[in-house]
Design a protein around this motif. Sequence first.
Motif, mmCIF file in Angstrom:
data_model
loop_
_atom_site.group_PDB
_atom_site.id
_atom_site.type_symbol
_atom_site.label_atom_id
_atom_site.label_comp_id
_atom_site.label_asym_id
_atom_site.label_seq_id
_atom_site.Cartn_x
_atom_site.Cartn_y
_atom_site.Cartn_z
ATOM 1 N N ARG A 1 0.810 -0.945 0.106
ATOM 2 C CA ARG A 1 -0.131 -0.097 -0.356
ATOM 3 C C ARG A 1 1.410 1.250 0.063
ATOM 4 N N VAL A 2 0.712 2.744 -0.105
ATOM 5 C CA VAL A 2 0.659 4.196 -0.601
ATOM 6 C C VAL A 2 0.320 4.571 0.385
ATOM 7 N N TYR A 3 0.705 5.490 1.044
ATOM 8 C CA TYR A 3 0.069 7.038 1.133
ATOM 9 C C TYR A 3 -0.172 7.732 0.961
ATOM 10 N N VAL A 4 -1.484 8.352 1.002
ATOM 11 C CA VAL A 4 -1.979 9.535 -0.050
ATOM 12 C C VAL A 4 -2.418 10.751 1.051
ATOM 13 N N VAL A 5 -2.403 11.638 0.221
ATOM 14 C CA VAL A 5 -3.794 12.905 0.773
ATOM 15 C C VAL A 5 -4.543 13.025 -0.815
ATOM 16 N N ARG A 6 -5.246 14.183 -0.423
ATOM 17 C CA ARG A 6 -6.902 13.643 -1.424
ATOM 18 C C ARG A 6 -5.934 15.441 -1.773
ATOM 19 N N LEU A 7 -6.392 15.405 -3.102
ATOM 20 C CA LEU A 7 -6.696 16.258 -3.603
ATOM 21 C C LEU A 7 -8.194 17.326 -3.827
ATOM 22 N N THR A 8 -8.576 18.161 -3.679
ATOM 23 C CA THR A 8 -9.575 19.274 -4.515
ATOM 24 C C THR A 8 -9.740 20.473 -5.370
ATOM 25 N N SER A 9 -10.400 20.716 -6.083
ATOM 26 C CA SER A 9 -11.046 21.252 -7.020
ATOM 27 C C SER A 9 -11.810 22.352 -5.999
ATOM 28 N N LYS A 10 -12.456 22.606 -5.213
ATOM 29 C CA LYS A 10 -12.896 23.157 -4.032
ATOM 30 C C LYS A 10 -12.214 24.516 -3.648
ATOM 31 N N SER A 11 -12.556 25.589 -3.721
ATOM 32 C CA SER A 11 -11.315 26.285 -3.049
ATOM 33 C C SER A 11 -11.074 26.572 -1.290
ATOM 34 N N HIS A 12 -10.204 26.681 -1.125
ATOM 35 C CA HIS A 12 -9.827 25.992 0.537
ATOM 36 C C HIS A 12 -9.860 27.051 1.359
ATOM 37 N N ILE B 1 -2.230 23.740 -4.416
ATOM 38 C CA ILE B 1 -1.295 23.837 -4.894
ATOM 39 C C ILE B 1 -0.936 24.351 -6.843
ATOM 40 N N GLY B 2 -1.914 24.758 -7.157
ATOM 41 C CA GLY B 2 -2.764 24.929 -8.881
ATOM 42 C C GLY B 2 -3.219 23.981 -9.246
ATOM 43 N N PRO B 3 -2.949 24.803 -10.408
ATOM 44 C CA PRO B 3 -4.062 23.457 -11.351
ATOM 45 C C PRO B 3 -3.213 22.305 -11.881
ATOM 46 N N GLY B 4 -3.492 21.452 -12.681
ATOM 47 C CA GLY B 4 -2.542 20.663 -12.730
ATOM 48 C C GLY B 4 -3.330 19.288 -13.933
ATOM 49 N N PRO B 5 -2.434 18.664 -14.885
ATOM 50 C CA PRO B 5 -3.514 17.796 -15.905
ATOM 51 C C PRO B 5 -4.039 16.696 -15.091
ATOM 52 N N TRP B 6 -4.391 16.582 -14.067
ATOM 53 C CA TRP B 6 -4.305 16.133 -12.993
ATOM 54 C C TRP B 6 -6.618 16.147 -13.456
ATOM 55 N N ASP B 7 -6.726 17.111 -13.421
ATOM 56 C CA ASP B 7 -7.648 18.117 -13.372
ATOM 57 C C ASP B 7 -8.213 18.522 -15.091
ATOM 58 N N SER B 8 -8.935 17.885 -15.824
ATOM 59 C CA SER B 8 -9.123 17.881 -17.351
ATOM 60 C C SER B 8 -10.034 19.223 -17.715
ATOM 61 N N LYS B 9 -10.430 20.257 -16.691
ATOM 62 C CA LYS B 9 -11.477 21.960 -16.193
ATOM 63 C C LYS B 9 -9.609 22.363 -16.482
ATOM 64 N N GLY B 10 -8.581 22.084 -15.805
ATOM 65 C CA GLY B 10 -7.524 23.637 -15.548
ATOM 66 C C GLY B 10 -8.069 24.134 -13.814
ATOM 67 N N ARG B 11 -9.034 23.543 -13.056
ATOM 68 C CA ARG B 11 -8.916 24.108 -12.014
ATOM 69 C C ARG B 11 -7.241 24.578 -11.409
ATOM 70 N N PRO B 12 -7.619 25.005 -10.244
ATOM 71 C CA PRO B 12 -6.638 24.942 -9.522
ATOM 72 C C PRO B 12 -7.177 24.076 -8.205
ATOM 73 N N SER B 13 -5.992 23.574 -8.128
ATOM 74 C CA SER B 13 -6.484 22.320 -6.725
ATOM 75 C C SER B 13 -6.084 22.590 -5.330
ATOM 76 N N TRP B 14 -6.465 22.041 -4.463
ATOM 77 C CA TRP B 14 -5.713 21.618 -3.143
ATOM 78 C C TRP B 14 -5.741 20.835 -2.558
ATOM 79 N N VAL B 15 -4.676 20.500 -1.725
ATOM 80 C CA VAL B 15 -3.836 19.140 -1.386
ATOM 81 C C VAL B 15 -4.523 19.329 0.397
ATOM 82 N N ASP B 16 -5.761 18.206 0.886
ATOM 83 C CA ASP B 16 -6.061 18.363 2.473
ATOM 84 C C ASP B 16 -4.696 17.992 3.096
#
Length: 182
Positions: free
Chosen positions: A106-117, A126-141
């Motif tokens: 197993r691996v440890y992970v933290v979740r991402l969200t595109s909801k503004s925090h 962390i800004g936008p990245g290729p993980w979001d097809s809409k190019g929205r900024p992301s935040w790491v919980d």
Amino acid sequence: MTPRQTLLGRVRRLFRSTATAPAPTDPARNRRPDGGEGEEPGRSGPARTIQVPAPASTDLRITYSPQIDGDPDAGEVVWTWVPYEEDDGRGKDRPVLVIGAADGARVYVVRLTSKSHDGDRDYLPIGPGPWDSKGRPSWVDIDQLYSVHPDGMRREAAALDLDTFTVVAAALHRRHGWPVGD
């Protein structure tokens, strides 16, 4: 030099020695293993995604070793089913950042969200990245930690760049005390 600058410099030096160039994503890994029918990978059984109490994760060492090869490696954003914080059996497919190895499988992970925090101390922008097809900024919980089995991963999305990963690693180190590097 401030203590934060010293920590960030140390983290960057440790990660530079282990960073590898990402390989092209394997298109076969972008499909659900069951052909799109049935339960989401990571939702149930031994490969399910598990929320881990952060203090209990004393064996976690934050590392950076992305190798986009179909396996979830530290420094990569992957998609998997993640339970809601209420842990009541509900959840959704979402991107997560792999931050280190758990046990052998197993691996440890933290979740991402595109909801503004913005301004929320539990989230790091962390800004936008290729993980979001809409190019929205992301935040790491940075408060919630999860354990993911490779069989529960739906697809790799991208490798986070070293500088951004270093900032995330430093925030996790400050918050939880987890060691950083090899």
